[in-house]
Design a protein around this motif. Structure first.
Motif, PDB file in Angstrom:
ATOM      1  N   ALA A 189       0.833  -1.199   0.000  1.00  0.00           N
ATOM      2  CA  ALA A 189       0.000   0.000   0.000  1.00  0.00           C
ATOM      3  C   ALA A 189       0.872   1.255   0.000  1.00  0.00           C
ATOM      4  N   GLN A 190       1.958   1.240   0.763  1.00  0.00           N
ATOM      5  CA  GLN A 190       2.845   2.387   0.797  1.00  0.00           C
ATOM      6  C   GLN A 190       3.530   2.596  -0.542  1.00  0.00           C
ATOM      7  N   GLU A 191       3.896   1.512  -1.206  1.00  0.00           N
ATOM      8  CA  GLU A 191       4.519   1.643  -2.523  1.00  0.00           C
ATOM      9  C   GLU A 191       3.549   2.221  -3.551  1.00  0.00           C
ATOM     10  N   TYR A 192       2.312   1.726  -3.547  1.00  0.00           N
ATOM     11  CA  TYR A 192       1.305   2.281  -4.464  1.00  0.00           C
ATOM     12  C   TYR A 192       1.085   3.763  -4.160  1.00  0.00           C
ATOM     13  N   TYR A 207       6.462  17.967 -15.301  1.00  0.00           N
ATOM     14  CA  TYR A 207       6.987  16.785 -15.963  1.00  0.00           C
ATOM     15  C   TYR A 207       5.828  15.817 -16.211  1.00  0.00           C
ATOM     16  N   ASN A 208       5.871  15.103 -17.321  1.00  0.00           N
ATOM     17  CA  ASN A 208       4.802  14.185 -17.681  1.00  0.00           C
ATOM     18  C   ASN A 208       4.723  13.037 -16.678  1.00  0.00           C
ATOM     19  N   PRO A 209       3.610  12.882 -15.962  1.00  0.00           N
ATOM     20  CA  PRO A 209       3.497  11.795 -14.986  1.00  0.00           C
ATOM     21  C   PRO A 209       3.591  10.407 -15.607  1.00  0.00           C
ATOM     22  N   TYR A 210       3.366  10.292 -16.906  1.00  0.00           N
ATOM     23  CA  TYR A 210       3.512   8.993 -17.554  1.00  0.00           C
ATOM     24  C   TYR A 210       4.963   8.509 -17.546  1.00  0.00           C
ATOM     25  N   GLY A 211       5.869   9.397 -17.170  1.00  0.00           N
ATOM     26  CA  GLY A 211       7.248   8.968 -17.007  1.00  0.00           C
ATOM     27  C   GLY A 211       7.382   7.844 -16.001  1.00  0.00           C
ATOM     28  N   MET A 212       6.475   7.786 -15.022  1.00  0.00           N
ATOM     29  CA  MET A 212       6.466   6.683 -14.061  1.00  0.00           C
ATOM     30  C   MET A 212       6.185   5.367 -14.776  1.00  0.00           C
ATOM     31  N   VAL A 213       5.221   5.382 -15.670  1.00  0.00           N
ATOM     32  CA  VAL A 213       4.876   4.186 -16.442  1.00  0.00           C
ATOM     33  C   VAL A 213       6.044   3.769 -17.316  1.00  0.00           C
ATOM     34  N   TRP A 214       6.638   4.712 -18.023  1.00  0.00           N
ATOM     35  CA  TRP A 214       7.728   4.386 -18.942  1.00  0.00           C
ATOM     36  C   TRP A 214       8.920   3.776 -18.208  1.00  0.00           C
ATOM     37  N   PHE A 215       9.228   4.335 -17.037  1.00  0.00           N
ATOM     38  CA  PHE A 215      10.393   3.809 -16.330  1.00  0.00           C
ATOM     39  C   PHE A 215      10.119   2.421 -15.777  1.00  0.00           C
ATOM     40  N   PHE A 216       8.916   2.183 -15.298  1.00  0.00           N
ATOM     41  CA  PHE A 216       8.580   0.839 -14.838  1.00  0.00           C
ATOM     42  C   PHE A 216       8.630  -0.158 -15.994  1.00  0.00           C
ATOM     43  N   GLN A 217       8.185   0.251 -17.163  1.00  0.00           N
ATOM     44  CA  GLN A 217       8.244  -0.639 -18.320  1.00  0.00           C
ATOM     45  C   GLN A 217       9.690  -0.977 -18.672  1.00  0.00           C
ATOM     46  N   ASN A 239       4.000  -4.863 -13.374  1.00  0.00           N
ATOM     47  CA  ASN A 239       2.850  -4.710 -14.285  1.00  0.00           C
ATOM     48  C   ASN A 239       1.598  -4.287 -13.525  1.00  0.00           C
ATOM     49  N   ASP A 240       1.467  -4.721 -12.265  1.00  0.00           N
ATOM     50  CA  ASP A 240       0.336  -4.292 -11.448  1.00  0.00           C
ATOM     51  C   ASP A 240       0.454  -2.813 -11.112  1.00  0.00           C
ATOM     52  N   ARG A 241       1.659  -2.361 -10.811  1.00  0.00           N
ATOM     53  CA  ARG A 241       1.868  -0.956 -10.499  1.00  0.00           C
ATOM     54  C   ARG A 241       1.551  -0.076 -11.710  1.00  0.00           C
ATOM     55  N   ILE A 242       1.963  -0.530 -12.878  1.00  0.00           N
ATOM     56  CA  ILE A 242       1.684   0.223 -14.101  1.00  0.00           C
ATOM     57  C   ILE A 242       0.171   0.361 -14.295  1.00  0.00           C
ATOM     58  N   ALA A 243      -0.540  -0.747 -14.133  1.00  0.00           N
ATOM     59  CA  ALA A 243      -1.999  -0.719 -14.319  1.00  0.00           C
ATOM     60  C   ALA A 243      -2.659   0.220 -13.311  1.00  0.00           C
ATOM     61  N   ARG A 244      -2.210   0.199 -12.063  1.00  0.00           N
ATOM     62  CA  ARG A 244      -2.798   1.053 -11.029  1.00  0.00           C
ATOM     63  C   ARG A 244      -2.508   2.532 -11.295  1.00  0.00           C
ATOM     64  N   ILE A 245      -1.302   2.827 -11.764  1.00  0.00           N
ATOM     65  CA  ILE A 245      -0.969   4.217 -12.073  1.00  0.00           C
ATOM     66  C   ILE A 245      -1.823   4.720 -13.223  1.00  0.00           C
ATOM     67  N   GLU A 246      -1.954   3.919 -14.261  1.00  0.00           N
ATOM     68  CA  GLU A 246      -2.756   4.330 -15.401  1.00  0.00           C
ATOM     69  C   GLU A 246      -4.218   4.543 -15.002  1.00  0.00           C
ATOM     70  N   GLN A 247      -4.724   3.679 -14.131  1.00  0.00           N
ATOM     71  CA  GLN A 247      -6.089   3.848 -13.647  1.00  0.00           C
ATOM     72  C   GLN A 247      -6.207   5.115 -12.800  1.00  0.00           C
ATOM     73  N   PHE A 248      -5.188   5.388 -12.033  1.00  0.00           N
ATOM     74  CA  PHE A 248      -5.150   6.602 -11.220  1.00  0.00           C
ATOM     75  C   PHE A 248      -5.244   7.839 -12.104  1.00  0.00           C
ATOM     76  N   PHE A 249      -4.519   7.849 -13.213  1.00  0.00           N
ATOM     77  CA  PHE A 249      -4.579   8.981 -14.137  1.00  0.00           C
ATOM     78  C   PHE A 249      -5.984   9.142 -14.716  1.00  0.00           C
ATOM     79  N   LYS A 250      -6.586   8.045 -15.083  1.00  0.00           N
ATOM     80  CA  LYS A 250      -7.931   8.096 -15.666  1.00  0.00           C
ATOM     81  C   LYS A 250      -8.962   8.574 -14.648  1.00  0.00           C
ATOM     82  N   SER A 251      -8.712   8.297 -13.375  1.00  0.00           N
ATOM     83  CA  SER A 251      -9.682   8.654 -12.332  1.00  0.00           C
ATOM     84  C   SER A 251      -9.715  10.149 -12.036  1.00  0.00           C
ATOM     85  N   ASP A 252      -8.700  10.888 -12.507  1.00  0.00           N
ATOM     86  CA  ASP A 252      -8.618  12.309 -12.192  1.00  0.00           C
ATOM     87  C   ASP A 252      -8.235  13.104 -13.441  1.00  0.00           C
TER      88      ASP A 252
END
Length: 284
Positions: A189-192, A207-217, A239-252
């Protein structure tokens, strides 16, 4: 859980902290030290300053800190923009480069964030670096680092409090020495939550927040699900973290809708041999 459950700036409720993980399973760079004594402190942050300075001193004595690097200019430029939006804060934010052959970063009490050479070499652009620094800053903002210390003290672990922060493959292997202790790692939970906080800070710093996704990939291709904080034993799958981040972006969409999952630069971080490549360390 909903994305709002992880984010300080999204009216977060109090998180349930992770339970103690069993065993070590990770190497460390610093020799374990005795638990800090319970005594009256100069102010509410005195213990954090002491721990942060001790980590710095131990790394310095081990020869792990780089006093000069062509990456310092870009690290400071990006880091200082993250620090500028991390307000209010009582500590100075320091950006230090340490040796290491596998991408790794960590934050310590007192405001210092350590990034190793391999992470800087693997980052494709400043957006990726900004999100890594935002994530580590997020751990400080959300109180995760001191939460680990306090729980370790409550559990009466009498040694190795500093060793929980630092990890480097094949350098100072203290697993045998510390194997009898159980250390508190960040919970999933703390990592998410730090992922989300880091993306928010990166976006606020433009800075583009999608940079988090790119670096995890990128890390998933290099190391599998290890992530960039390799001392976390129960690390959530990349891959779970990537999915959660992308969902987080869509939620806001009001906060993230202007950003696109489109990398504009993949040439790596700039190195500036003509700029000031020296370490600047200003303890809190």
């Amino acid at each position: 859980m909903k994305p709002v459950d992880f984010c300080l700036h999204c009216k977060l409720g109090q998180l349930t902290r992770g339970d103690m993980l069993r065993g070590m399973g990770a190497a460390a760079l610093v020799t374990a030290t005795a638990a800090l004594p319970a005594k009256a402190l100069a102010d509410a942050h005195d213990q954090e300053r002491q721990i942060g300075q001790q980590v710095y001193s131990d790394l310095r004595n081990k020869g792990q800190i780089l006093d000069s690097s062509t990456y310092y200019p870009v690290l400071r430029a990006v880091g200082d923009k993250i620090a500028a939006v991390n307000q209010p804060r009582w500590y100075n934010q320091n950006w230090l480069i340490v040796k290491g052959s596998q991408a790794n970063a960590f934050s310590v009490p007192g405001g210092s964030i350590y990034v190793n050479e391999a992470l800087l070499k693997n980052a494709e652009n400043e957006e990726e670096l900004a999100n890594v620094l935002g994530h580590e800053t997020g751990h400080l903002v959300l109180g995760h680092v001191m939460d680990r210390i306090h729980k370790a003290q409550t559990a009466q672990i009498v040694g190795g409090l500093l060793g929980i922060f630092i990890h480097n493959q094949g350098t100072y292997d203290l697993v045998n020495f510390l194997g009898s202790y159980a250390f508190l790692n960040f919970s999933r939970a703390q990592e998410y939550q730090a992922d989300h906080e880091g993306a928010i800070l990166a976006g606020k710093a433009n800075y583009n927040p999608y940079g988090m996704v790119w670096f995890f990939q990128k890390l998933e291709k290099l190391y599998g699900n290890a992530g960039f904080e390799q001392y976390v034993q129960d690390h959530p799958a990349t891959n779970d973290r990537i999915a959660r981040i992308e969902q987080f972006f869509k939620s806001d969409p009001s906060q993230f809708g202007k950003w696109q999952n489109k990398m504009t630069s993949s040439s790596g971080l700039s190195t500036s041999s003509g700029s000031d490549g020296r370490l600047i360390y200003n303890p809190s």
